[in-house]
Scaffold this active site. Structure first.
Site, PDB file in Angstrom:
ATOM      1  N   HIS A 294     -17.705  -1.821   5.934  1.00  0.00           N
ATOM      2  CA  HIS A 294     -17.863  -1.080   7.194  1.00  0.00           C
ATOM      3  C   HIS A 294     -19.352  -0.997   7.502  1.00  0.00           C
ATOM      4  O   HIS A 294     -20.174  -0.981   6.583  1.00  0.00           O
ATOM      5  CB  HIS A 294     -17.311   0.349   7.064  1.00  0.00           C
ATOM      6  CG  HIS A 294     -15.816   0.411   6.912  1.00  0.00           C
ATOM      7  ND1 HIS A 294     -14.942   0.026   7.909  1.00  0.00           N
ATOM      8  CD2 HIS A 294     -15.047   0.806   5.871  1.00  0.00           C
ATOM      9  CE1 HIS A 294     -13.688   0.188   7.479  1.00  0.00           C
ATOM     10  NE2 HIS A 294     -13.718   0.645   6.242  1.00  0.00           N
TER      11      HIS A 294
ATOM     12  N   HIS B 174       0.899  -1.164   0.000  1.00  0.00           N
ATOM     13  CA  HIS B 174       0.000   0.000   0.000  1.00  0.00           C
ATOM     14  C   HIS B 174       0.934   1.209   0.000  1.00  0.00           C
ATOM     15  O   HIS B 174       1.547   1.512   1.023  1.00  0.00           O
ATOM     16  CB  HIS B 174      -0.866  -0.062   1.278  1.00  0.00           C
ATOM     17  CG  HIS B 174      -1.581   1.199   1.643  1.00  0.00           C
ATOM     18  ND1 HIS B 174      -2.952   1.271   1.679  1.00  0.00           N
ATOM     19  CD2 HIS B 174      -1.128   2.419   1.993  1.00  0.00           C
ATOM     20  CE1 HIS B 174      -3.309   2.507   2.044  1.00  0.00           C
ATOM     21  NE2 HIS B 174      -2.218   3.224   2.240  1.00  0.00           N
TER      22      HIS B 174
ATOM     23  N   ASP C 296     -10.383  -4.261  -3.532  1.00  0.00           N
ATOM     24  CA  ASP C 296     -10.170  -3.604  -2.227  1.00  0.00           C
ATOM     25  C   ASP C 296     -11.495  -3.560  -1.460  1.00  0.00           C
ATOM     26  O   ASP C 296     -11.820  -2.555  -0.816  1.00  0.00           O
ATOM     27  CB  ASP C 296      -9.559  -2.200  -2.396  1.00  0.00           C
ATOM     28  CG  ASP C 296      -9.011  -1.643  -1.078  1.00  0.00           C
ATOM     29  OD1 ASP C 296      -9.034  -2.358  -0.049  1.00  0.00           O
ATOM     30  OD2 ASP C 296      -8.563  -0.479  -1.081  1.00  0.00           O
TER      31      ASP C 296
ATOM     32  N   HIS D 147      -3.698  -1.007  -5.396  1.00  0.00           N
ATOM     33  CA  HIS D 147      -4.582   0.136  -5.720  1.00  0.00           C
ATOM     34  C   HIS D 147      -3.868   1.404  -6.236  1.00  0.00           C
ATOM     35  O   HIS D 147      -3.920   2.449  -5.601  1.00  0.00           O
ATOM     36  CB  HIS D 147      -5.484   0.497  -4.548  1.00  0.00           C
ATOM     37  CG  HIS D 147      -4.847   0.527  -3.171  1.00  0.00           C
ATOM     38  ND1 HIS D 147      -3.668   1.171  -2.901  1.00  0.00           N
ATOM     39  CD2 HIS D 147      -5.257  -0.016  -2.003  1.00  0.00           C
ATOM     40  CE1 HIS D 147      -3.391   1.026  -1.610  1.00  0.00           C
ATOM     41  NE2 HIS D 147      -4.340   0.307  -1.055  1.00  0.00           N
TER      42      HIS D 147
HETATM   43 ZN    ZN Z   1      -4.556  -0.146   0.965  1.00  0.00          ZN
END
Ligand code: ZN
Length: 432
Positions: free
Chosen positions: A310, A180, A306, A233
């Site tokens: 939530h 990341h 990804d 990402h």
């Molecule tokens: Zn990430």
């Protein structure tokens, strides 16, 4: 296990270039034959007239939240969401509670997957103990117990010396380090992309540099160590030249892009919808266009969701306080088909390549991701003209934090087959 024949589908297999009306014959969980129809009196038959059949999708980036946040998602619910989204293999990000950084953690994921999952689950382990960025995990041990990649995702690896050593281990054990890329000091207190809309809306911006300097650092370390680097990402156009150059020089680097970074821009933030709050933040129109070009020219190897569930309570907070992330497994195909293929920006075969053989190659999972004879029979059937309504009921995930809630998209997942077994059909999970 018996035989299954899928008849009269438009079979698209990006790995071989096949795109024709054909039948797929599955025996004992593997592909036995693709081509002209055959008669087999004892086979189960699916008439797929009018549907596309392609290899099941593979997601190299899924947050399943179990152990620790079973209120958001579990291996059971997340893999059902995957099946409904056409994914037959998903990779579990280890930023759970506790973090998967040990043999015990990996054994938990694998045994839970064995009992609860309806699709294949591939576990990763963290790069550093508790993802604290300080002490590297027992690589060899974790590879032995099933880790197919290592990532501290949720957090960047800020210490370049740690990243260098992790990449050295990745070369030794031939598994990727999935990073990341975010310089936390450059990102500061930012919550959205730094640009016109951050200024207009009064939200603190994260500069594109926060991503691109880490990408530049990582490819340089990968070149030096000959390690296997995967950039997660990718979201900003400034990151792309570093990846392009590294690939041209033979550095072992792969990259993924999410459906949201390929289809949305920061202009959407005017709604203040907290479901648009993601990390890395959604860029501007030039970023989105550059990401589409990078997908087309293979600078980017695969699409990854990804998927980040939530609860509504967490997302129902002021923008600055809401957690980062959106769900993605179930919306991935309709969103990408509607925004990229139907609009003529990306050919269907390219999109399917980046969701099947593309991700398989990132992790070395082939012949998964293809319809090659002898490959595991992981297949998805798609209806390209059917509309789907994105409502809370659409989701098999425990969470529905999606910016597409309320929209109508085109491109429906009709059936999902994992190792020759139908696990999802017409909005229903077929339980074991
Ligand atoms: Zn990430």
């Amino acid at each position: 296990m018996g035989k299954l024949i899928i008849r009269n589908a438009r079979v698209i297999d990006p790995a071989s270039g096949r795109d024709e009306i054909a039948s797929i014959v599955v025996a004992d969980g593997v592909i036995e034959h693709v081509g002209a129809d055959t008669n087999s009196p004892h086979a189960d038959v699916i008439d797929a007239t009018g549907l596309v059949a392609c290899p099941g999708f593979i997601d190299v980036h899924t947050h399943l939240r179990e152990p620790g946040r079973e209120d958001k998602e579990t291996i059971a619910s997340g893999t059902r969401a995957a099946a409904a989204g056409g994914f037959t293999t998903i990779c579990a990000i280890p930023n759970t509670s506790p973090v998967i950084d040990s043999q015990t953690g990996l054994k938990f994921i694998l045994s839970r997957a064995e009992s609860d999952a309806v699709v294949n689950v591939i576990p990763y382990a963290s790069v550093t103990r508790c993802q604290q960025g300080e002490e590297i995990v027992e690589f060899g041990d974790l590879v032995h117990y099933g880790a197919r990649g290592f990532t501290d995702d949720g957090h960047p690896i800020m210490n370049a010396e740690i990243m260098r050593r992790a990449l050295e281990y990745s070369a030794m054990f031939d598994v990727p380090i999935l990073d990341h890329c975010e310089d936390i000091h450059l990102a500061g207190e930012g919550v959205v992309h730094e640009g016109f809309y951050s200024t207009k809306l009064g939200l603190k911006g994260i500069p594109p540099l926060a991503e691109s300097v880490q990408v530049a650092r990582d490819v340089e370390l990968a070149a030096f160590t000959r390690g296997r680097l995967h950039i997660m990402h990718v979201s900003k156009r400034q990151s792309l030249p570093h990846i392009r150059r590294a690939k041209a020089e033979g550095v072992r680097v792969t990259a993924e892009v999410t459906p949201h970074h390929l289809t949305l821009t920061d202009a959407a933030l005017e709604s203040f919808d907290t479901n648009l709050k993601v990390n890395p933040p959604i860029g501007d129109a030039a970023d989105r266009d550059a990401l589409i070009s990078a997908l087309l020219d293979d600078t980017i190897d695969c699409i990854a969701t990804d998927h980040a569930p939530h609860t509504d309570i967490e997302k129902d907070q002021p923008f600055v306080d809401a957690p980062y992330g959106m769900v993605g497994l179930e919306t991935a195909f309709p969103v990408l088909y509607t925004s990229l293929v139907k609009s003529g920006l990306v050919p269907l075969r390219k999109l399917l390549e980046k969701m099947t053989i593309g991700p398989a190659r990132v992790l070395g999972l082939e012949p998964r991701g293809s319809l090659a004879v002898g490959a595991p029979a992981d297949i998805v059937l798609l209806n390209l003209s059917q509309e789907v309504q994105i409502t809370p009921d659409f989701f098999f995930s425990k969470s529905f934090n999606s910016p597409w809630l309320g929209s109508t998209l085109t491109g429906a997942v009709i059936m999902t087959v994992v190792s020759g077994k139908l696990v999802y059909s017409h909005r229903q999970i077929i339980e074991k």
